[in-house]
Design an enzyme around this catalytic site. Structure first.
Site, short mmCIF file in Angstrom:
data_model
loop_
_atom_site.label_atom_id
_atom_site.label_comp_id
_atom_site.label_asym_id
_atom_site.label_seq_id
_atom_site.Cartn_x
_atom_site.Cartn_y
_atom_site.Cartn_z
N ASP A 30 0.87 -1.18 0.00
CA ASP A 30 0.00 0.00 0.00
C ASP A 30 0.90 1.22 0.00
OD1 ASP A 30 -2.26 -1.55 0.12
OD2 ASP A 30 -2.49 -1.40 2.29
N ASP A 60 -13.74 -5.87 -2.43
CA ASP A 60 -13.76 -6.01 -0.97
C ASP A 60 -15.11 -6.59 -0.58
OD1 ASP A 60 -11.21 -4.89 -0.51
OD2 ASP A 60 -12.01 -2.87 -0.73
#
Lengths: 204, 256
Positions: free
Chosen positions: B11, B130
């Site tokens: 990330d 997600d």
């Protein structure tokens, strides 16, 4: 030794160029037939769809350049989609392909219980000695991402085979001075770079 | 035989790698290019970079990271986070990424998948999804966006099938329930999606020890597994994970 990298807006050009730069190769990226024709060897990369690739090649006059280059006896290395559109035809496309190696590209069967595209690292088993495999250990894997695979007309055109979806498909092919690999040597770690280095160095 | 992939996820925020639990409390854990280099040398099969800044003005920083990674890492990598149109996709691909991952943007505007696949090929477009456990949904899982903060009305399995129909070549499936817990991947979710779609599925969220990775291949039917914290903090290396996979007879690339 100047390598011409054929630019026809088909995907992985940056990756191949980056690999050539890391190998300190003398190369030229171009979409101009004359500029490419003056190179000593060509790399013909590509990802995406055969039909649109052929359209762009024709628009830029690169289809005829590639045929002339192959006829001149200088080496061409096709990569991925490049290994499919050097064949006569592809199931993916109604268009005629380049016809540098007799054969066609065929889609993996959807009923083999395997995912399509064939995406990831797989073994490449050479079936005859060839300069491309000279510096590569037998248990090396290469990175693949494709839904169609080359089916050359003649067994003698097959350099290596790879197993997927119940098929031992031709993962590297060649006819005379036209060579091609279905996998991505530019994305296959140091063994992939070794293979590209062999292409730059070989005396064929 | 096709080998199961171990993918390391980074990330990236303002040009630095960060890691937080359930998308909260991010901490700086290093330079993404240096980390990418280390994982490449340790035998990672692929890398994923998520731009969690994802604001237009910081796009340039990420493009620079992508360029630097591409110049020294010779394995595939994908980039996701805030990529909302074909021109943004093109910019990232030209900088050297192989694949583009779309998540919230695809939920808001699904046609971005069709356009991307048509322009760059199916193999370039990855759906990041997600999923949150929710018994009220037909498949038992709801699609959430913005790292789980916003619920959608989409069912996880139905959305996966629609995205494949529209042209994604791969799905990165992240379990919000498991993410950051280090208790293991959510096997039931992974298996359900992997068996439902024809494209490869990358399991994400929850890996804490190498055995979790073997588990998501054997029981979760994943085609690839994403790892982050378990390798970022030095607890394990990619080689440790691969040794465990090999011990469990899972096909894996062991020479690099």
């Amino acid at each position: 030794m100047r390598i011409g990298l054929v630019d026809y807006d088909a995907g992985n050009l940056t990756s191949v160029e980056t690999a050539l730069r890391a190998l300190d190769a003398d190369y030229l990226v171009s979409s101009q037939p004359e500029a490419l024709a003056s190179c000593d060897r060509l790399i013909f990369p590509g990802v995406g769809d055969a039909d649109s690739a052929m359209q762009v090649l024709k628009q830029r006059g690169l289809d005829q350049m590639l045929r002339d280059f192959a006829g001149s006896g200088k080496l061409i290395l096709g990569i991925c989609l490049g290994a499919q559109i050097i064949l006569d035809s592809s199931e993916e496309s109604a268009t005629t392909c380049l016809g540098l190696i007799p054969g066609r590209a065929v889609r993996f069967p959807s009923d083999a219980g395997e995912k399509i595209p064939h995406m990831g690292w797989n073994r490449v088993e050479p079936v005859q000695p060839h300069p491309l495999f000279e510096q590569v250990p037998a248990d090396a894997s290469f990175y693949f991402v494709h839904s169609y695979y080359p089916v050359p007309e003649n067994e003698q055109f097959v350099l290596s085979r790879t197993h997927y979806a119940g098929i031992d498909f031709a993962s590297a092919i060649r006819r005379e001075n036209t060579w091609a690999v279905q996998f991505h040597p530019e994305k296959s770690g140091r063994f992939g770079l070794s293979m590209l280095q062999s292409y730059l160095d070989c005396t064929d | 035989m096709l080998e199961k992939r171990v993918i390391v996820c980074l990330d990236v925020r303002d040009g630095r790698t960060t890691k937080g639990v359930r998308f909260e409390g991010n901490v700086d854990i290093g330079d993404p290019v240096e980390m990418a280099r280390r994982y490449y040398e340790e035998g990672a099969d692929e890398l994923v970079f998520y731009d969690i800044t994802a604001s237009a003005e910081d796009r340039g920083i990420m493009i620079d990271v992508v360029r630097r990674v591409a110049s020294q890492i010779f394995i595939p990598f994908s980039v996701g986070g805030g990529i909302a149109d074909v021109s943004a996709m093109r910019e990232v691909l030209l900088a050297g990424a192989e694949k583009i991952s779309v998540n919230s943007q695809a939920v808001r505007n699904p046609s971005i998948i069709d356009e991307g696949a048509r322009r760059f090929g199916q193999q370039c477009i990855v759906l990041g999804m997600d999923a949150l456990r929710d018994p009220s949904m037909p498949s038992g899982y709801r699609v959430v966006i913005q790292g789980g903060r916003t619920h959608t009305e989409l069912d996880a399995r139905a959305w996966a099938l629609e995205a494949v129909e529209r042209g994604v070549g791969e799905i990165v499936l992240n379990s919000i329930d498991a993410d950051g817990t280090r208790d293991g991947y959510e096997l039931q979710l992974t298996r359900m999606i992997s068996e439902a779609v024809t494209v490869p599925v990358v399991a994400s969220g929850g890996a804490g020890v190498p055995a979790h990775v073997s588990e998501v291949f054997a029981d979760g039917r994943a085609d690839a597994a994403l790892v982050a914290s378990m390798v970022h903090y030095g607890d394990y290396t990619v080689s440790d994970i691969k040794a465990e996979m090999h011990a469990q007879s899972i096909p894996v690339r062991r020479r690099w």
